[in-house]
Design an enzyme around this catalytic site. Structure first.
Site, mmCIF file in Angstrom:
data_model
loop_
_atom_site.group_PDB
_atom_site.id
_atom_site.type_symbol
_atom_site.label_atom_id
_atom_site.label_comp_id
_atom_site.label_asym_id
_atom_site.label_seq_id
_atom_site.Cartn_x
_atom_site.Cartn_y
_atom_site.Cartn_z
ATOM 1 N N GLY A 1 42.780 32.859 28.332
ATOM 2 C CA GLY A 1 43.538 34.081 28.042
ATOM 3 C C GLY A 1 44.970 33.965 28.512
ATOM 4 N N VAL B 1 45.730 32.335 31.859
ATOM 5 C CA VAL B 1 44.450 32.305 32.563
ATOM 6 C C VAL B 1 43.584 31.167 32.035
ATOM 7 C CG1 VAL B 1 42.440 33.678 33.244
ATOM 8 C CG2 VAL B 1 44.638 34.810 32.873
ATOM 9 N N LYS C 1 44.478 31.872 37.531
ATOM 10 C CA LYS C 1 45.507 32.720 36.913
ATOM 11 C C LYS C 1 46.872 32.184 37.355
ATOM 12 C CE LYS C 1 46.906 37.630 36.679
ATOM 13 N NZ LYS C 1 46.534 39.000 37.077
ATOM 14 N N ASP D 1 45.102 50.189 35.012
ATOM 15 C CA ASP D 1 45.039 49.437 33.742
ATOM 16 C C ASP D 1 43.590 49.167 33.341
ATOM 17 O OD1 ASP D 1 46.061 48.270 31.463
ATOM 18 O OD2 ASP D 1 46.434 46.320 32.392
#
Length: 348
Positions: free
Chosen positions: A62, A69, A84, A172
């Site tokens: 990702g 990521v 990450k 989030d």
């Protein structure tokens, strides 16, 4: 994957913030004042970075605006991990994310931060997390039974209650940030890059969260928000899963997002919310908002989702998706809701 607050631009403010009515959250309002600056003052922490020699990148899984990521491998233990890699970003933001992850370590269903490393040559920082064998939500959600939905939303509420009890707002919550290993029935809440410590009567950036999951307070520039923002986002997720309509509120921009919400919750309660807090509509809303009556949840029921809909889940949505953030159910109250009775009974 992740995003970041954009510096607020005063000329974009939709109304003056003076003379606003501020109501403190029902729970956990004073957590950070009790814990003291050593708990929440992330700007003054000194981080001890390790070298990344023990980690190997396996594949990319990702990316976001501020990170990439990867699935990784700990070459010493042979355990899978998630790496990450942070793109150039303010040190303050990195410190905040790490301090929050450290403070929440060991909490229920919170992703575990295992290590922080920095490449000696490039000075690129990376965060090392536990690995979760996640199934993409677009594939997983349509297959979930009502028992699965109850279980996973309950686990998410458990994570949220813990996070709030530690004086932290996630800001989030969305399907992309909820990892689920369906085989092992494991849920982890990830991406704490926008999370922030809650302090009473502090103004916060409204440029957080992802549009479809933004609470009305963000859309009307109400900067004195609190933990209740997160319960709105969970309500959006629950509605999307139950009614098989993801995202449930599908706005094309932030103005349209509030219109989409108003077409479901009605404009009467929205006007009431504005009056209570002394808010003023931005000129852009005058033309596009219109007048809408509140739609019953039954309007969204069809043959493909009717097996998931019950009076209990509709009542829970009524308590989560409320304009007035002070009137929303808290995660702890939500966990006691009759919708979760069989989950609670099975866990006793």
């Amino acid at each position: 994957m992740d995003q970041m607050e954009v510096p607020d631009n005063d000329k974009n403010r939709k109304y003056p913030t003076k003379d606003l009515k501020i109501i403190l959250p029902k729970t956990y309002a004073d957590v950070n004042s009790k814990k003291g600056p050593e708990y929440w003052d992330y700007e003054n922490i000194t981080l001890k970075w390790n070298v990344p020699d023990s980690y190997e990148i396996v594949r990319k899984i990702g990316r976001g605006k501020f990170s990439e990521v990867f699935e990784g491998l700990n070459t010493v233990t042979k355990d899978k991990c998630v790496i990450k890699i942070l793109k150039p970003v303010k040190k303050k933001k990195i410190k905040r994310e790490i301090k929050i992850l450290q403070n929440l370590r060991g909490g229920p269903n919170i992703i575990k931060l295992l290590d922080i490393v920095k490449d000696p040559q490039s000075r690129t920082p990376s965060l090392i997390f536990e690995h979760v064998n996640n199934t993409d939500f677009k594939t997983l959600y349509p297959t979930l039974t009502i028992q699965d939905i109850k279980y996973y939303i309950y686990q998410l509420l458990k994570a949220m209650n813990y996070c709030h009890s530690q004086g932290i707002m996630h800001r989030d919550i969305k399907p992309h940030n909820v990892m689920i290993d369906h085989e092992k029935k494991i849920l982890r809440l990830i991406d704490w890059g926008l999370a922030e410590f809650y302090h009473p009567e502090q103004e916060y950036s409204v440029r957080v969260a992802t549009r479809y999951y933004k609470g009305p307070e963000l859309l009307v520039d109400m900067r004195y928000y609190d933990y209740s923002l997160d319960i709105w986002s969970i309500g959006c997720m629950l509605a999307g899963i139950i009614f098989k309509k993801e995202p449930f509120f599908y706005g094309h921009d932030n103005y349209d997002q509030l219109v989409k919400i108003a077409k479901v919750l009605g404009t009467e309660d929205l006007h009431r919310y504005f009056e209570k807090y002394g808010l003023k509509f931005a000129p852009a809303y005058q033309e596009i908002l219109g007048n809408h009556s509140k739609k019953p949840w039954t309007k969204f029921v069809h043959h493909e989702n009717q097996h998931l809909v019950s009076p209990e889940v509709m009542d829970l949505l009524d308590r989560m998706l409320v304009y007035d953030h002070t009137k929303r159910i808290t995660p702890l109250e939500a966990m006691e809701h009759p919708f979760f009775n069989e989950i609670k009974n099975n866990s006793v």
